[in-house]
Enzyme design. Structure first.
Site, mmCIF file in Angstrom:
data_model
loop_
_atom_site.group_PDB
_atom_site.id
_atom_site.type_symbol
_atom_site.label_atom_id
_atom_site.label_comp_id
_atom_site.label_asym_id
_atom_site.label_seq_id
_atom_site.Cartn_x
_atom_site.Cartn_y
_atom_site.Cartn_z
ATOM 1 N N CYS A 116 0.794 -1.235 0.000
ATOM 2 C CA CYS A 116 0.000 0.000 0.000
ATOM 3 C C CYS A 116 0.823 1.282 0.000
ATOM 4 O O CYS A 116 0.309 2.350 -0.350
ATOM 5 C CB CYS A 116 -0.947 -0.005 1.195
ATOM 6 S SG CYS A 116 -1.945 -1.505 1.312
ATOM 7 N N HIS A 244 -3.060 6.844 1.968
ATOM 8 C CA HIS A 244 -3.527 5.560 1.450
ATOM 9 C C HIS A 244 -4.972 5.356 1.881
ATOM 10 O O HIS A 244 -5.320 5.534 3.057
ATOM 11 C CB HIS A 244 -2.645 4.427 1.975
ATOM 12 C CG HIS A 244 -3.253 3.076 1.809
ATOM 13 N ND1 HIS A 244 -3.782 2.631 0.612
ATOM 14 C CD2 HIS A 244 -3.453 2.059 2.711
ATOM 15 C CE1 HIS A 244 -4.269 1.412 0.774
ATOM 16 N NE2 HIS A 244 -4.081 1.048 2.029
ATOM 17 N N ASN A 274 -10.352 -0.003 -0.976
ATOM 18 C CA ASN A 274 -8.913 -0.037 -0.757
ATOM 19 C C ASN A 274 -8.249 -0.644 -1.994
ATOM 20 O O ASN A 274 -8.444 -1.824 -2.284
ATOM 21 C CB ASN A 274 -8.623 -0.873 0.491
ATOM 22 C CG ASN A 274 -7.141 -0.987 0.810
ATOM 23 O OD1 ASN A 274 -6.286 -0.784 -0.036
ATOM 24 N ND2 ASN A 274 -6.837 -1.349 2.047
#
Length: 318
Positions: A116, A244, A274
């Site tokens: 990420c 993120h 996500n």
């Protein structure tokens, strides 16, 4: 080798998302969940899921848009860096595949896998290469097809993830122009390296969500402030913050502690889920496209997650 330069800047940006939308209502037909339960815990309303598209397909689509916005031709690029943790093929890497599709001639081509936080790592690699004189113009891409690694029977994880890509083009600053990409602040927490994992024994995303949540909400605000300080930018002058897109509760918790009261906070998690290494450039590109960030405004980028790794920098909005 060319002569090194004083810094780089972002001159083009683009993104791509698959057309298929998977809503919370759709997920409620697959596992025991509902819209209220998902929104209250992670803030996600929907996510995009790729069907026939590969990681390289999405990366190339985002890259084409970034190149078009930069005004450069593919032949002007001499390094391609792709951040991803969901490429299926070990060889060739995604960067080489994208370079071939776009007609980029003889670039340095590499993939970066820090999950990420990958996009900020990739931007730093490209920025350093140009500053050192090892490259002149860079294409940097964050891309993921996490649907390939999602257990659609596990309601604790299948509600989270989506697919997509975002890309930027970096070029040298000119003359006395100030750098448009600030110093990277990066690191890792090795003792938490298994907090987010996709292993050979368990080929689906698995995570210790509570430990990551506690770490992020207590540790990231000081690191984000350090990132602004490294670039010589007062946190109150930051025009936008793009963390993120892991969880809306995490994003809003960090933003509250950060003190960037005048900044627009990216909340693409709500409509994209996500998307790991794609989440920062995807959210950034959509904010720019909507006109939410003024050209030249300082933008704080900060990725964190699997590894457990983190990285961030200040960029100037193109």
């Amino acid at each position: 080798m060319t002569t090194g330069v004083n810094g780089t800047k972002v001159i083009g940006i683009g993104h791509y998302q698959p057309s298929k939308i998977l809503t919370n209502e759709d997920l409620a037909k697959m596992v025991e969940t509902n819209d209220e339960w998902i929104v209250s815990r992670v803030g996600i309303k929907e996510r995009r899921v790729a069907e026939d598209e590969s990681v390289a397909d999405m990366a190339a689509s985002a890259a084409e848009k970034a190149l078009a916005g930069s005004g450069l031709a593919a032949a002007d690029v001499d390094i391609v860096v792709v951040a991803t943790c969901s490429a299926v093929d070990r060889v060739p890497n995604v960067a080489a595949t994208v370079a071939a599709r776009l007609g980029i001639t003889a670039p340095a081509a590499m993939d970066v896998n820090t999950a990420c936080s990958g996009f900020s790592h990739a931007v730093a690699v490209a920025d350093h290469a140009i500053r050192a004189g090892a490259a002149t113009r860079a294409l940097v891409i964050g891309v993921e097809k996490l649907s390939d690694f999602t257990d659609w029977t596990d309601r604790s994880t299948c509600i989270l993830f989506g697919d997509g890509a975002g890309a930027v083009v970096l070029a040298p600053v000119e003359g006395d122009e100030a750098p448009g990409v600030g110093p990277v602040v990066w690191g890792s927490v090795p003792e938490m390296s298994t907090a987010v994992r996709i292993s050979a024994e368990h080929p689906y995303i698995n995570q210790d969500g509570q430990s990551v949540f506690r770490w992020a909400t207590t540790t990231l605000a000081p690191l984000a402030r350090k990132t602004a300080e490294a670039a010589g930018v007062d946190i109150g002058d930051v025009g936008a913050v793009v963390f993120h897109q892991a969880n809306l509760r995490i994003i809003e918790g960090i933003a509250k502690r950060l003190g960037a009261d005048n900044a627009v906070i990216a909340r693409d998690i709500v409509e994209s889920g996500n998307t790991s290494a794609a989440s920062v450039p995807l959210a950034l590109s959509k904010m720019v496209a909507r006109g939410e960030i003024a050209s030249g405004a300082p933008v704080l980028l900060f990725g964190f997650g699997g590894g457990l790794t983190y990285a961030g920098q200040i960029i100037r909005c193109p």
